[in-house]
Design a protein around this motif. Structure first.
Motif, PDB file in Angstrom:
ATOM      1  N   TRP A  62       0.841  -1.090   0.046  1.00  0.00           N
ATOM      2  CA  TRP A  62       0.172  -0.177  -0.095  1.00  0.00           C
ATOM      3  C   TRP A  62       0.902   1.218  -0.021  1.00  0.00           C
ATOM      4  CZ3 TRP A  62      -5.336  -0.412   0.277  1.00  0.00           C
ATOM      5  CH2 TRP A  62      -5.817  -1.638   0.204  1.00  0.00           C
ATOM      6  N   ARG A  64       1.170   5.609  -0.224  1.00  0.00           N
ATOM      7  CA  ARG A  64       0.512   7.061  -0.045  1.00  0.00           C
ATOM      8  C   ARG A  64       1.525   8.040  -0.694  1.00  0.00           C
ATOM      9  NH1 ARG A  64      -1.147   8.706   5.603  1.00  0.00           N
ATOM     10  NH2 ARG A  64      -2.237  10.378   4.339  1.00  0.00           N
ATOM     11  N   VAL A  69       1.070  12.722   2.769  1.00  0.00           N
ATOM     12  CA  VAL A  69       2.000  12.315   3.874  1.00  0.00           C
ATOM     13  C   VAL A  69       2.325  13.655   4.576  1.00  0.00           C
ATOM     14  CG1 VAL A  69       3.890  11.331   4.979  1.00  0.00           C
ATOM     15  CG2 VAL A  69       2.617   9.995   3.382  1.00  0.00           C
ATOM     16  N   GLU A  72      -0.514  15.591   5.991  1.00  0.00           N
ATOM     17  CA  GLU A  72      -1.080  15.130   7.540  1.00  0.00           C
ATOM     18  C   GLU A  72       0.031  15.279   8.436  1.00  0.00           C
ATOM     19  OE1 GLU A  72      -3.468  12.711   9.884  1.00  0.00           O
ATOM     20  OE2 GLU A  72      -3.673  13.047   7.822  1.00  0.00           O
ATOM     21  N   ASN A  88       4.205   6.259  13.990  1.00  0.00           N
ATOM     22  CA  ASN A  88       2.647   6.181  13.315  1.00  0.00           C
ATOM     23  C   ASN A  88       2.571   5.851  11.872  1.00  0.00           C
ATOM     24  OD1 ASN A  88       0.099   7.357  12.317  1.00  0.00           O
ATOM     25  ND2 ASN A  88       0.278   9.352  13.392  1.00  0.00           N
ATOM     26  N   SER A  89       1.939   4.674  11.619  1.00  0.00           N
ATOM     27  CA  SER A  89       1.941   3.931  10.417  1.00  0.00           C
ATOM     28  C   SER A  89       1.298   4.758   9.219  1.00  0.00           C
ATOM     29  CB  SER A  89       1.531   2.556  10.559  1.00  0.00           C
ATOM     30  OG  SER A  89       0.309   2.543  10.975  1.00  0.00           O
ATOM     31  N   ASN A  90       0.297   5.500   9.776  1.00  0.00           N
ATOM     32  CA  ASN A  90      -0.432   6.327   8.830  1.00  0.00           C
ATOM     33  C   ASN A  90       0.286   7.462   8.102  1.00  0.00           C
ATOM     34  OD1 ASN A  90      -2.973   5.090   9.429  1.00  0.00           O
ATOM     35  ND2 ASN A  90      -3.462   6.467  11.119  1.00  0.00           N
ATOM     36  N   LEU A  91       1.698   7.625   8.791  1.00  0.00           N
ATOM     37  CA  LEU A  91       2.428   8.523   8.144  1.00  0.00           C
ATOM     38  C   LEU A  91       3.550   7.918   7.127  1.00  0.00           C
ATOM     39  CD1 LEU A  91       3.043  11.200  11.204  1.00  0.00           C
ATOM     40  CD2 LEU A  91       1.395  11.029   9.010  1.00  0.00           C
ATOM     41  N   TRP A 114       0.748  -6.750   8.735  1.00  0.00           N
ATOM     42  CA  TRP A 114       1.238  -5.175   8.298  1.00  0.00           C
ATOM     43  C   TRP A 114       2.654  -5.284   8.928  1.00  0.00           C
ATOM     44  CZ3 TRP A 114      -1.595  -2.269   4.936  1.00  0.00           C
ATOM     45  CH2 TRP A 114      -2.855  -2.533   4.967  1.00  0.00           C
ATOM     46  N   SER A 117       4.215  -3.082  11.648  1.00  0.00           N
ATOM     47  CA  SER A 117       3.256  -2.320  12.455  1.00  0.00           C
ATOM     48  C   SER A 117       2.458  -3.278  13.303  1.00  0.00           C
ATOM     49  CB  SER A 117       2.259  -1.777  11.454  1.00  0.00           C
ATOM     50  OG  SER A 117       1.376  -1.410  12.065  1.00  0.00           O
TER      51      SER A 117
END
Length: 141
Positions: A62, A64, A69, A72, A88-91, A114, A117
């Protein structure tokens, strides 16, 4: 639980989102009515009555876009939040995932990993469902 129902459940967890965006050869979205879609699912389930077990493994990455990034991170800093990209895996600009789905006559198993993570293991034996999750973020090495 019927095997066809278990198979349908597994396919719903793994494959349906993949095919939801499939386009016809001309590049147009398929025009299916709700009854046609239901009939198609029932027809596919009827094909698996003789399947005794199944194991599926998917690997994917996946990504981004870096501008997303960066936005965010800027928003988090604007809210005076501590920004730790490593925790922070969303970053993260990309994440690798492995997904395993399996069933036999009695059990259903789902394993999601993941990388860097977390991982999640879920098993259902017809009577008892067990779930175990492990998070790696924030652990000192």
């Amino acid at each position: 639980m019927r095997r066809a129902t278990i198979f349908g459940l597994l396919m719903g967890l793994a494959l349906v989102p993949c095919f939801a965006f499939a386009l016809e050869p001309g590049g147009e979205e398929p025009k299916l009515t709700a009854p046609e879609l239901v009939e198609g699912v029932i027809a596919e389930e009827a094909k698996v009555e003789d399947v005794r077990s199944l194991y599926l493994r998917f690997e994917g990455k996946w990504t981004r876009p870096l501008p997303a990034v960066s936005r965010e991170i800027a928003e988090m800093k604007g809210r005076n939040e501590n920004v730790d990209i490593e925790k922070n895996s969303n970053l993260w600009p990309e994440m690798t995932e492995e997904l395993e789905l399996a069933f036999d006559k009695k059990r259903v198993r789902r394993f999601s990993h993941w990388h860097k993570s977390s991982w999640t293991l879920r098993v259902f034996d017809g009577d008892l469902a067990v779930s175990h999750e492990k998070y790696f973020l924030g652990l000192k090495e």
